[in-house]
Design a protein around this motif. Structure first.
Motif, PDB file in Angstrom:
ATOM      1  N   LEU A 227       0.824  -1.214   0.000  1.00 51.75           N
ATOM      2  CA  LEU A 227       0.000   0.000   0.000  1.00 51.75           C
ATOM      3  C   LEU A 227       0.857   1.262   0.000  1.00 51.75           C
ATOM      4  CD1 LEU A 227      -2.760  -1.062   2.531  1.00 51.75           C
ATOM      5  CD2 LEU A 227      -3.108  -0.557   0.113  1.00 51.75           C
ATOM      6  N   GLY A 228       1.966   1.233   0.712  1.00 48.14           N
ATOM      7  CA  GLY A 228       2.924   2.334   0.697  1.00 48.14           C
ATOM      8  C   GLY A 228       2.324   3.686   1.015  1.00 48.14           C
ATOM      9  N   SER A 229       2.569   4.642   0.150  1.00 48.46           N
ATOM     10  CA  SER A 229       2.150   6.025   0.390  1.00 48.46           C
ATOM     11  C   SER A 229       0.639   6.215   0.332  1.00 48.46           C
ATOM     12  CB  SER A 229       2.822   6.954  -0.628  1.00 48.46           C
ATOM     13  OG  SER A 229       2.423   6.616  -1.949  1.00 48.46           O
ATOM     14  N   ARG A 230      -0.088   5.212  -0.069  1.00 41.41           N
ATOM     15  CA  ARG A 230      -1.554   5.315  -0.079  1.00 41.41           C
ATOM     16  C   ARG A 230      -2.124   5.311   1.346  1.00 41.41           C
ATOM     17  NH1 ARG A 230       0.495   2.062  -3.672  1.00 41.41           N
ATOM     18  NH2 ARG A 230       0.068   2.342  -5.911  1.00 41.41           N
ATOM     19  N   ILE A 231      -1.356   4.849   2.320  1.00 40.39           N
ATOM     20  CA  ILE A 231      -1.835   4.762   3.702  1.00 40.39           C
ATOM     21  C   ILE A 231      -1.953   6.163   4.297  1.00 40.39           C
ATOM     22  CG2 ILE A 231      -1.351   3.905   6.020  1.00 40.39           C
ATOM     23  CD1 ILE A 231       0.161   1.571   4.729  1.00 40.39           C
ATOM     24  N   GLN A 232      -3.165   6.492   4.724  1.00 37.62           N
ATOM     25  CA  GLN A 232      -3.439   7.795   5.328  1.00 37.62           C
ATOM     26  C   GLN A 232      -3.409   7.737   6.851  1.00 37.62           C
ATOM     27  OE1 GLN A 232      -3.673  10.470   3.285  1.00 37.62           O
ATOM     28  NE2 GLN A 232      -3.200   8.912   1.737  1.00 37.62           N
ATOM     29  N   LYS A 233      -3.905   6.655   7.425  1.00 42.28           N
ATOM     30  CA  LYS A 233      -3.941   6.477   8.871  1.00 42.28           C
ATOM     31  C   LYS A 233      -3.742   4.999   9.194  1.00 42.28           C
ATOM     32  CE  LYS A 233      -5.268  10.801   9.700  1.00 42.28           C
ATOM     33  NZ  LYS A 233      -5.357  11.261   8.305  1.00 42.28           N
ATOM     34  N   LEU A 234      -3.326   4.731  10.431  1.00 40.29           N
ATOM     35  CA  LEU A 234      -3.192   3.361  10.916  1.00 40.29           C
ATOM     36  C   LEU A 234      -4.141   3.123  12.075  1.00 40.29           C
ATOM     37  CD1 LEU A 234       0.705   2.945  11.108  1.00 40.29           C
ATOM     38  CD2 LEU A 234      -0.821   1.913   9.405  1.00 40.29           C
ATOM     39  N   HIS A 235      -4.851   2.008  12.045  1.00 39.89           N
ATOM     40  CA  HIS A 235      -5.578   1.522  13.211  1.00 39.89           C
ATOM     41  C   HIS A 235      -4.735   0.431  13.854  1.00 39.89           C
ATOM     42  CE1 HIS A 235     -10.130   2.679  12.838  1.00 39.89           C
ATOM     43  NE2 HIS A 235      -9.376   3.643  13.327  1.00 39.89           N
ATOM     44  N   ILE A 236      -4.473   0.601  15.121  1.00 37.89           N
ATOM     45  CA  ILE A 236      -3.681  -0.367  15.869  1.00 37.89           C
ATOM     46  C   ILE A 236      -4.632  -1.253  16.660  1.00 37.89           C
ATOM     47  CG2 ILE A 236      -1.888  -0.668  17.615  1.00 37.89           C
ATOM     48  CD1 ILE A 236      -0.917   0.569  14.973  1.00 37.89           C
ATOM     49  N   LYS A 237      -4.649  -2.531  16.297  1.00 38.46           N
ATOM     50  CA  LYS A 237      -5.580  -3.474  16.918  1.00 38.46           C
ATOM     51  C   LYS A 237      -4.917  -4.847  16.962  1.00 38.46           C
ATOM     52  CE  LYS A 237      -9.480  -4.257  14.730  1.00 38.46           C
ATOM     53  NZ  LYS A 237     -10.648  -3.670  14.082  1.00 38.46           N
ATOM     54  N   GLU A 238      -5.212  -5.593  18.002  1.00 41.96           N
ATOM     55  CA  GLU A 238      -4.602  -6.904  18.196  1.00 41.96           C
ATOM     56  C   GLU A 238      -5.565  -8.012  17.795  1.00 41.96           C
ATOM     57  OE1 GLU A 238      -1.812  -8.744  18.177  1.00 41.96           O
ATOM     58  OE2 GLU A 238      -1.022  -7.407  19.726  1.00 41.96           O
ATOM     59  N   PHE A 239      -5.002  -9.182  17.487  1.00 39.26           N
ATOM     60  CA  PHE A 239      -5.813 -10.339  17.118  1.00 39.26           C
ATOM     61  C   PHE A 239      -5.047 -11.597  17.466  1.00 39.26           C
ATOM     62  CE2 PHE A 239      -7.593 -13.547  14.233  1.00 39.26           C
ATOM     63  CZ  PHE A 239      -8.959 -13.309  14.369  1.00 39.26           C
ATOM     64  N   SER A 240      -5.757 -12.587  18.014  1.00 43.41           N
ATOM     65  CA  SER A 240      -5.160 -13.878  18.353  1.00 43.41           C
ATOM     66  C   SER A 240      -5.760 -14.965  17.472  1.00 43.41           C
ATOM     67  CB  SER A 240      -5.419 -14.216  19.829  1.00 43.41           C
ATOM     68  OG  SER A 240      -5.148 -15.579  20.076  1.00 43.41           O
ATOM     69  N   VAL A 274       8.164   2.349   4.348  1.00 41.26           N
ATOM     70  CA  VAL A 274       7.323   3.108   3.403  1.00 41.26           C
ATOM     71  C   VAL A 274       7.291   4.593   3.740  1.00 41.26           C
ATOM     72  CG1 VAL A 274       5.911   1.074   2.932  1.00 41.26           C
ATOM     73  CG2 VAL A 274       5.144   2.725   4.660  1.00 41.26           C
ATOM     74  N   GLY A 275       7.979   4.985   4.817  1.00 42.67           N
ATOM     75  CA  GLY A 275       8.078   6.396   5.159  1.00 42.67           C
ATOM     76  C   GLY A 275       6.825   6.989   5.753  1.00 42.67           C
ATOM     77  N   TYR A 276       6.069   6.176   6.488  1.00 45.36           N
ATOM     78  CA  TYR A 276       4.821   6.681   7.077  1.00 45.36           C
ATOM     79  C   TYR A 276       5.139   7.509   8.319  1.00 45.36           C
ATOM     80  CZ  TYR A 276       0.209   6.835   9.204  1.00 45.36           C
ATOM     81  OH  TYR A 276      -0.965   7.265   9.759  1.00 45.36           O
ATOM     82  N   HIS A 277       4.570   8.716   8.390  1.00 42.79           N
ATOM     83  CA  HIS A 277       4.786   9.605   9.530  1.00 42.79           C
ATOM     84  C   HIS A 277       3.466  10.250   9.951  1.00 42.79           C
ATOM     85  CE1 HIS A 277       9.084   9.166   9.285  1.00 42.79           C
ATOM     86  NE2 HIS A 277       9.087   9.552   8.018  1.00 42.79           N
ATOM     87  N   GLY A 278       2.417   9.472  10.042  1.00 39.11           N
ATOM     88  CA  GLY A 278       1.115  10.031  10.384  1.00 39.11           C
ATOM     89  C   GLY A 278       0.650   9.637  11.769  1.00 39.11           C
ATOM     90  N   TRP A 279      -0.594   9.184  11.834  1.00 41.23           N
ATOM     91  CA  TRP A 279      -1.234   8.834  13.101  1.00 41.23           C
ATOM     92  C   TRP A 279      -1.410   7.332  13.223  1.00 41.23           C
ATOM     93  CZ3 TRP A 279      -2.985  11.939  17.138  1.00 41.23           C
ATOM     94  CH2 TRP A 279      -2.845  13.316  16.941  1.00 41.23           C
ATOM     95  N   ALA A 280      -1.206   6.831  14.438  1.00 45.43           N
ATOM     96  CA  ALA A 280      -1.548   5.462  14.795  1.00 45.43           C
ATOM     97  C   ALA A 280      -2.602   5.543  15.888  1.00 45.43           C
ATOM     98  CB  ALA A 280      -0.322   4.699  15.289  1.00 45.43           C
TER      99      ALA A 280
END
Length: 306
Positions: A227-240, A274-280
């Motif tokens: 996805l690279g530079s197409r990523i605007q935001k990250l959702h941080i979520k866990e999964f087992s 990918v050089g992401y520097h936004g929000w998590a």
């Protein structure tokens, strides 16, 4: 998430601890729980999704709790009282980086009924207007849902057609439409996700990447690199995967950050590449008390290596 379980229902399922050593040898478990070393120049801000904040009170009281827990921002829901949100934002100093659409599950842009699609389109436009008022740079959109009644091909065609109608407004407002990967039986590979976004031929359409949602059918670090530079935001979520296999599909989310199957060092390495520097932003259960919010922020910091 899908139409059988919306985000509010997800956070009400509760979060249970799972010892990672039950999933892998001790050395591997220790590696997966290790704090990711911050990459050179990593600058990622810490936020939380509004729908996962379970503390009681007004918008202002909740924002104060978020701020006191150490978060820098919060992802609001659309269709809220704009003035109330703005007053609370300004008083607390929190940033609103993103707005999540309220109606994209109930009024999907892939629906066979043109009336439902029109309602979904108007909801998307209102989400964009909300984002502009709050100073958010993107909105979270579930683009459509594939089902027995809605074919994959129709979901693809219909959702793109409706989103294209909102692109001029997004471009005018300077707010991006960010597609999220969710359990909607749609856009199931990163290559397809890239194709879907790029076909709009507009910088106003990107991706809102949810790390936890991918683990049922892939590896987040692979998606991030594609996805690279197409990523605007990250959702941080866990999964087992173990809880999913042993207790049922949705139980996979019933685990705290750092105690599931995400290889967070590998995820953050891909983020750096990918050089992401936004929000998590956490989309995780446990934020029902000041202590729970603080715990989420501390776990997020360990993931980010800050």
């Amino acid at each position: 998430m899908n139409d059988a379980m919306n985000r509010r229902e997800f956070v009400q399922t509760g979060v249970g601890a799972l010892a990672l050593t039950a999933l892998a040898p001790g050395a591997l478990a220790a590696d997966r729980q290790a704090t990711a070393a911050a990459g050179p120049g990593r600058n990622i801000k810490k936020g939380i999704m509004w729908a996962t904040v379970g503390v009681k009170g007004s918008v202002l009281e909740k924002m104060k709790a978020i701020k006191e827990a150490g978060f820098e921002g919060t992802e609001m829901m659309s269709h809220m009282d704009q003035e109330e949100v703005l007053r609370a934002r300004d008083e607390t100093g929190l940033i609103i980086p993103s707005v999540c659409g309220r109606d994209h599950w109930d009024q999907p842009l892939s629906d066979p009924d043109p009336k439902v699609r029109a309602e979904g389109l108007e909801a998307l436009k209102q989400t964009l207007r909300d984002a502009k008022r709050y100073g958010a740079s993107s909105v979270l959109l579930v683009p459509g849902v594939v089902s027995k009644e809605v074919s994959y091909a129709d979901a693809y065609k219909r959702s793109q057609a409706e989103i294209r109608k909102a692109v001029p407004l997004a471009e005018e407002l300077g707010v991006k439409i960010a597609i999220e990967n969710v359990w909607n039986h749609f856009l199931l590979s990163p290559l397809e996700a890239v194709r879907y976004v790029d076909e709009f031929k507009s910088p106003a359409v990107g991706w809102h990447f949810d790390v936890g949602n991918i683990l049922i059918y892939g590896w987040p670090e692979q998606w991030i690199r594609i996805l690279g530079s197409r990523i605007q935001k990250l959702h941080i979520k866990e999964f087992s995967r173990k809880k999913c296999n042993d207790e049922g599909l949705w139980k996979g989310f019933d685990v705290k950050l750092l105690e599931g199957d995400n290889d967070w060092p590998a995820v953050m390495k891909a983020v750096d590449e990918v050089g992401y520097h936004g929000w998590a932003m956490t989309e995780q259960g446990g934020g029902d008390s000041p202590e729970g919010l603080k715990d989420l922020r501390e776990r997020l910091e360990k993931i980010l290596g800050s």
